[in-house]
Design a protein around this motif. Structure first.
Motif, PDB file in Angstrom:
ATOM      1  N   SER A   1       0.763  -1.191   0.009  1.00  0.00           N
ATOM      2  CA  SER A   1      -0.073  -0.077   0.018  1.00  0.00           C
ATOM      3  C   SER A   1       0.732   1.195  -0.068  1.00  0.00           C
ATOM      4  CB  SER A   1      -1.005  -0.017   1.412  1.00  0.00           C
ATOM      5  OG  SER A   1      -0.129  -0.137   2.460  1.00  0.00           O
ATOM      6  N   GLY A   2       1.996   0.962  -0.081  1.00  0.00           N
ATOM      7  CA  GLY A   2       2.798   2.383  -0.156  1.00  0.00           C
ATOM      8  C   GLY A   2       3.787   2.539   1.298  1.00  0.00           C
ATOM      9  N   ILE A   3       5.123   3.093   1.206  1.00  0.00           N
ATOM     10  CA  ILE A   3       5.926   3.073   2.217  1.00  0.00           C
ATOM     11  C   ILE A   3       5.997   4.585   2.520  1.00  0.00           C
ATOM     12  CG2 ILE A   3       8.230   2.606   3.385  1.00  0.00           C
ATOM     13  CD1 ILE A   3       6.762   0.233   2.547  1.00  0.00           C
ATOM     14  N   ARG A   4       5.112   5.173   3.712  1.00  0.00           N
ATOM     15  CA  ARG A   4       5.321   6.645   3.769  1.00  0.00           C
ATOM     16  C   ARG A   4       6.361   7.017   5.078  1.00  0.00           C
ATOM     17  NH1 ARG A   4      -0.434   9.268   4.092  1.00  0.00           N
ATOM     18  NH2 ARG A   4       0.965  10.874   4.775  1.00  0.00           N
ATOM     19  N   ALA A   5       7.164   5.900   5.539  1.00  0.00           N
ATOM     20  CA  ALA A   5       8.130   6.135   6.510  1.00  0.00           C
ATOM     21  C   ALA A   5       9.136   5.477   6.650  1.00  0.00           C
ATOM     22  CB  ALA A   5       7.516   6.640   8.051  1.00  0.00           C
ATOM     23  N   ILE A   6      10.448   5.587   6.777  1.00  0.00           N
ATOM     24  CA  ILE A   6      11.447   4.804   7.103  1.00  0.00           C
ATOM     25  C   ILE A   6      12.253   5.344   8.304  1.00  0.00           C
ATOM     26  CG2 ILE A   6      13.616   3.711   5.951  1.00  0.00           C
ATOM     27  CD1 ILE A   6      12.456   4.432   3.281  1.00  0.00           C
ATOM     28  N   LEU A   7      12.746   4.318   9.124  1.00  0.00           N
ATOM     29  CA  LEU A   7      13.756   4.785  10.124  1.00  0.00           C
ATOM     30  C   LEU A   7      14.814   3.455  10.483  1.00  0.00           C
ATOM     31  CD1 LEU A   7      14.497   6.502  12.703  1.00  0.00           C
ATOM     32  CD2 LEU A   7      12.902   5.144  14.010  1.00  0.00           C
ATOM     33  N   GLN A   8      15.970   4.088  10.433  1.00  0.00           N
ATOM     34  CA  GLN A   8      17.082   3.048  11.033  1.00  0.00           C
ATOM     35  C   GLN A   8      17.277   3.361  12.576  1.00  0.00           C
ATOM     36  OE1 GLN A   8      20.864   2.687   9.061  1.00  0.00           O
ATOM     37  NE2 GLN A   8      21.163   0.418   9.917  1.00  0.00           N
TER      38      GLN A   8
ATOM     39  N   SER B   1      18.802   3.322  16.538  1.00  0.00           N
ATOM     40  CA  SER B   1      20.284   3.364  17.184  1.00  0.00           C
ATOM     41  C   SER B   1      20.993   1.962  17.279  1.00  0.00           C
ATOM     42  CB  SER B   1      20.336   4.128  18.519  1.00  0.00           C
ATOM     43  OG  SER B   1      19.461   3.406  19.318  1.00  0.00           O
ATOM     44  N   LYS B   2      20.170   0.695  17.064  1.00  0.00           N
ATOM     45  CA  LYS B   2      20.604  -0.341  17.064  1.00  0.00           C
ATOM     46  C   LYS B   2      20.970  -1.019  15.483  1.00  0.00           C
ATOM     47  CE  LYS B   2      18.487  -1.713  21.473  1.00  0.00           C
ATOM     48  NZ  LYS B   2      17.291  -2.417  22.103  1.00  0.00           N
ATOM     49  N   GLY B   3      20.553  -0.130  14.821  1.00  0.00           N
ATOM     50  CA  GLY B   3      20.705  -0.522  13.183  1.00  0.00           C
ATOM     51  C   GLY B   3      19.515  -1.418  12.650  1.00  0.00           C
ATOM     52  N   ASN B   4      18.526  -1.567  13.425  1.00  0.00           N
ATOM     53  CA  ASN B   4      17.198  -1.957  12.874  1.00  0.00           C
ATOM     54  C   ASN B   4      16.493  -0.993  12.008  1.00  0.00           C
ATOM     55  OD1 ASN B   4      17.633  -4.469  14.585  1.00  0.00           O
ATOM     56  ND2 ASN B   4      17.034  -3.304  16.032  1.00  0.00           N
ATOM     57  N   TYR B   5      15.601  -1.517  11.011  1.00  0.00           N
ATOM     58  CA  TYR B   5      15.149  -0.835  10.162  1.00  0.00           C
ATOM     59  C   TYR B   5      13.726  -0.975  10.580  1.00  0.00           C
ATOM     60  CZ  TYR B   5      19.113  -0.060   7.143  1.00  0.00           C
ATOM     61  OH  TYR B   5      20.319   0.265   6.478  1.00  0.00           O
ATOM     62  N   TRP B   6      12.987   0.196  10.524  1.00  0.00           N
ATOM     63  CA  TRP B   6      11.407   0.375  10.667  1.00  0.00           C
ATOM     64  C   TRP B   6      10.714   0.938   9.426  1.00  0.00           C
ATOM     65  CZ3 TRP B   6       9.253  -1.487  15.401  1.00  0.00           C
ATOM     66  CH2 TRP B   6      10.361  -1.788  16.382  1.00  0.00           C
ATOM     67  N   PHE B   7       9.681   0.334   9.080  1.00  0.00           N
ATOM     68  CA  PHE B   7       8.916   1.058   7.941  1.00  0.00           C
ATOM     69  C   PHE B   7       7.708   1.358   8.230  1.00  0.00           C
ATOM     70  CE2 PHE B   7      11.978  -2.222   6.570  1.00  0.00           C
ATOM     71  CZ  PHE B   7      12.860  -1.554   5.966  1.00  0.00           C
TER      72      PHE B   7
ATOM     73  N   MET C   1       5.284   7.127  -7.819  1.00  0.00           N
ATOM     74  CA  MET C   1       5.412   8.049  -6.750  1.00  0.00           C
ATOM     75  C   MET C   1       6.126   7.497  -5.795  1.00  0.00           C
ATOM     76  SD  MET C   1       2.053   9.106  -4.306  1.00  0.00           S
ATOM     77  CE  MET C   1       2.327  10.152  -2.871  1.00  0.00           C
ATOM     78  N   ILE C   2       6.918   8.725  -5.123  1.00  0.00           N
ATOM     79  CA  ILE C   2       7.943   8.321  -4.086  1.00  0.00           C
ATOM     80  C   ILE C   2       7.230   9.050  -3.007  1.00  0.00           C
ATOM     81  CG2 ILE C   2       9.964   8.919  -3.329  1.00  0.00           C
ATOM     82  CD1 ILE C   2      11.101   9.081  -6.043  1.00  0.00           C
ATOM     83  N   TRP C   3       6.910   8.266  -1.792  1.00  0.00           N
ATOM     84  CA  TRP C   3       6.317   8.651  -0.671  1.00  0.00           C
ATOM     85  C   TRP C   3       7.387   9.484   0.066  1.00  0.00           C
ATOM     86  CZ3 TRP C   3       2.045  10.683   0.994  1.00  0.00           C
ATOM     87  CH2 TRP C   3       0.772  10.110   0.917  1.00  0.00           C
ATOM     88  N   THR C   4       8.559   8.863   0.214  1.00  0.00           N
ATOM     89  CA  THR C   4       9.709   9.321   1.294  1.00  0.00           C
ATOM     90  C   THR C   4      10.982   8.901   0.876  1.00  0.00           C
ATOM     91  OG1 THR C   4      10.331   9.014   3.543  1.00  0.00           O
ATOM     92  CG2 THR C   4       9.776   7.170   2.660  1.00  0.00           C
ATOM     93  N   ILE C   5      12.135   9.937   1.224  1.00  0.00           N
ATOM     94  CA  ILE C   5      13.409   9.488   1.001  1.00  0.00           C
ATOM     95  C   ILE C   5      14.079   9.584   2.121  1.00  0.00           C
ATOM     96  CG2 ILE C   5      15.384  10.238  -0.679  1.00  0.00           C
ATOM     97  CD1 ILE C   5      13.506  11.824  -2.552  1.00  0.00           C
ATOM     98  N   TYR C   6      14.905   8.415   2.520  1.00  0.00           N
ATOM     99  CA  TYR C   6      15.504   8.356   3.934  1.00  0.00           C
ATOM    100  C   TYR C   6      16.995   8.239   3.580  1.00  0.00           C
ATOM    101  CZ  TYR C   6      16.399   6.952   8.516  1.00  0.00           C
ATOM    102  OH  TYR C   6      16.801   6.608   9.877  1.00  0.00           O
ATOM    103  N   LYS C   7      17.989   8.982   4.352  1.00  0.00           N
ATOM    104  CA  LYS C   7      19.216   8.607   4.695  1.00  0.00           C
ATOM    105  C   LYS C   7      19.512   8.098   5.791  1.00  0.00           C
ATOM    106  CE  LYS C   7      22.227  12.151   4.875  1.00  0.00           C
ATOM    107  NZ  LYS C   7      23.025  13.445   4.539  1.00  0.00           N
ATOM    108  N   ASP C   8      20.199   6.638   5.485  1.00  0.00           N
ATOM    109  CA  ASP C   8      20.256   5.796   6.760  1.00  0.00           C
ATOM    110  C   ASP C   8      21.608   6.164   7.526  1.00  0.00           C
ATOM    111  OD1 ASP C   8      22.302   4.387   5.660  1.00  0.00           O
ATOM    112  OD2 ASP C   8      21.128   2.691   5.295  1.00  0.00           O
ATOM    113  N   ASN C   9      21.786   5.212   8.649  1.00  0.00           N
ATOM    114  CA  ASN C   9      23.132   5.529   9.262  1.00  0.00           C
ATOM    115  C   ASN C   9      24.137   5.442   8.560  1.00  0.00           C
ATOM    116  OD1 ASN C   9      21.008   5.622  11.302  1.00  0.00           O
ATOM    117  ND2 ASN C   9      21.591   3.594  12.274  1.00  0.00           N
ATOM    118  N   ASN C  10      24.294   4.920   7.457  1.00  0.00           N
ATOM    119  CA  ASN C  10      25.484   4.548   6.435  1.00  0.00           C
ATOM    120  C   ASN C  10      25.372   5.454   5.222  1.00  0.00           C
ATOM    121  OD1 ASN C  10      26.794   2.164   8.125  1.00  0.00           O
ATOM    122  ND2 ASN C  10      24.934   1.069   7.355  1.00  0.00           N
TER     123      ASN C  10
END
Length: 358
Positions: free
Chosen positions: A48-55, A57-63, A325-334
């Motif tokens: 249904s679309g990826i609206r948010a991304i987070l990596q 502090s432990k390196g895990n990814y959340w969507f 369509m791009i919902w979000t652009i995210y720069k991760d810890n690396n």
């Protein structure tokens, strides 16, 4: 046991011990979360679309998805959270981590948090006496259709109304659509009808009037904001494209772009890919800066755009996608640049093209 047998026995023990150490090291490396880890056969199931991304502090990814809840990836497997597990809503608009490592979800129907064991839904304190204050540890959330913001100060989730509400032409309101941290302690808050900047003492308001947008038909409909490393504020609209505030100067960036790349050429390029709803950089839902200082835009109809300070380059994320369509652009810890797509899937830019990562 003679000397030769003792030597052989000693060498065998060394080989076995070294092999065990090497295996333990390999297991640790494989278990490390991140794009360098080998992805399992299981992939992110959201469509249904990826609206948010987070990596975190432990390196895990959340969507965060458009209507399927939140996903978690630890480098090996995926786990999912929905209203069945306790989330306030299955539409996730942003994901943040606080200083205690708790994960916070801004949903369509309120704010939820997850401490690794329990999901908690938070009641907003709407006391009219709440004052605008700011610390380095605040978490900022949208407040639904209200013309204000919800802010968590480490103890309470308070509602803060925007000052001097006005009737906005075109039916847009000051309902929150985006957040961006800036220099000099500035917190930018994007709304449909304007951008608020708050530094802990003063409030800046950018709207149709202050940005020089007077035509109701060409009015603001803000969906994304970013203050870059040079202190420039980029404002992405659904309709009139990108505005750029550079000091006191206001530039209609999408129109300036049209001077160097003819609009009809942009239209031909997008139509040749089957995306003919807009003529280029007009419906911008995501903005991010990469580690080289390039500014990236995610458009509803024409995919990704990169601005290197002189030249704009348009990219198609994948011809296999049902929509660009791009919902979000995210720069991760690396410093990997990840693109969350409206049709599902998360793609990484490899320097030339895009690979699906999740």
């Amino acid at each position: 046991m003679n000397k030769n047998l003792k030597l052989i026995y000693f060498l065998l023990i060394l080989i076995i011990n070294f092999s065990c150490i090497e295996n333990r090291s390999a297991e640790k490396e494989t278990g490390m979360p991140g794009l360098a880890a080998t992805l399992s056969a299981d992939t992110l199931k959201f469509t249904s679309g990826i609206r948010a991304i987070l990596q975190d502090s432990k390196g895990n990814y959340w969507f965060g998805s458009q209507n399927e809840g939140a996903g978690f990836y630890n480098g090996k497997t995926f786990k999912y959270f929905t209203t069945k597990e306790g989330l306030a809503d299955n539409q996730i608009r942003s994901i943040q981590e606080d200083r205690e490592g708790v994960i916070w979800f801004d949903t369509q129907n309120g704010v939820s948090s997850y401490d690794g064991k329990t999901i908690k839904n938070h009641t907003v304190n709407e006391n009219a006496e709440n004052e605008w204050k700011k610390t380095d540890f605040d978490l900022w959330f949208s407040a639904g259709t209200k013309q204000g913001v919800n802010k968590y100060d480490g103890q309470k989730l308070n509602y803060l109304a925007f000052p001097d509400p006005v009737t906005v032409p075109g039916g847009n309101t000051y309902a929150v659509t985006s957040f961006s941290k800036g220099k000099h302690n500035m917190q930018w808050i994007g709304t449909y009808a304007g951008v608020f900047g708050y530094n802990g003492s003063n409030m800046t308001i950018l709207n149709n009037k202050t940005l020089g947008i007077n035509n109701e038909q060409d009015g603001l409909h803000i969906r994304s904001t970013l203050e870059d490393s040079k202190g420039r504020l980029w404002i992405g609209n659904n309709g009139i494209g990108v505005l750029l505030k550079n000091g006191d100067a206001i530039i209609h960036f999408s129109k300036e772009l049209g001077k160097s790349i003819p609009i009809n050429e942009l239209e031909a390029n997008t139509q040749s890919r089957g995306f003919n709803k807009n003529k280029g950089l007009q419906a911008v839902f995501a903005i991010e800066e990469d580690s080289d200082g390039n500014i990236w835009f995610g458009d509803r109809d024409s995919g990704a755009w990169k601005y290197d300070g002189k030249t704009m380059t348009n990219y198609t994320i994948s011809h296999k996608l049902s929509q660009p369509m791009i919902w979000t652009i995210y720069k991760d810890n690396n410093n990997n640049l990840l693109f969350g797509m409206a049709g599902g899937g998360v793609y990484q830019f490899n320097g030339n093209s895009f690979d699906r990562q999740f």
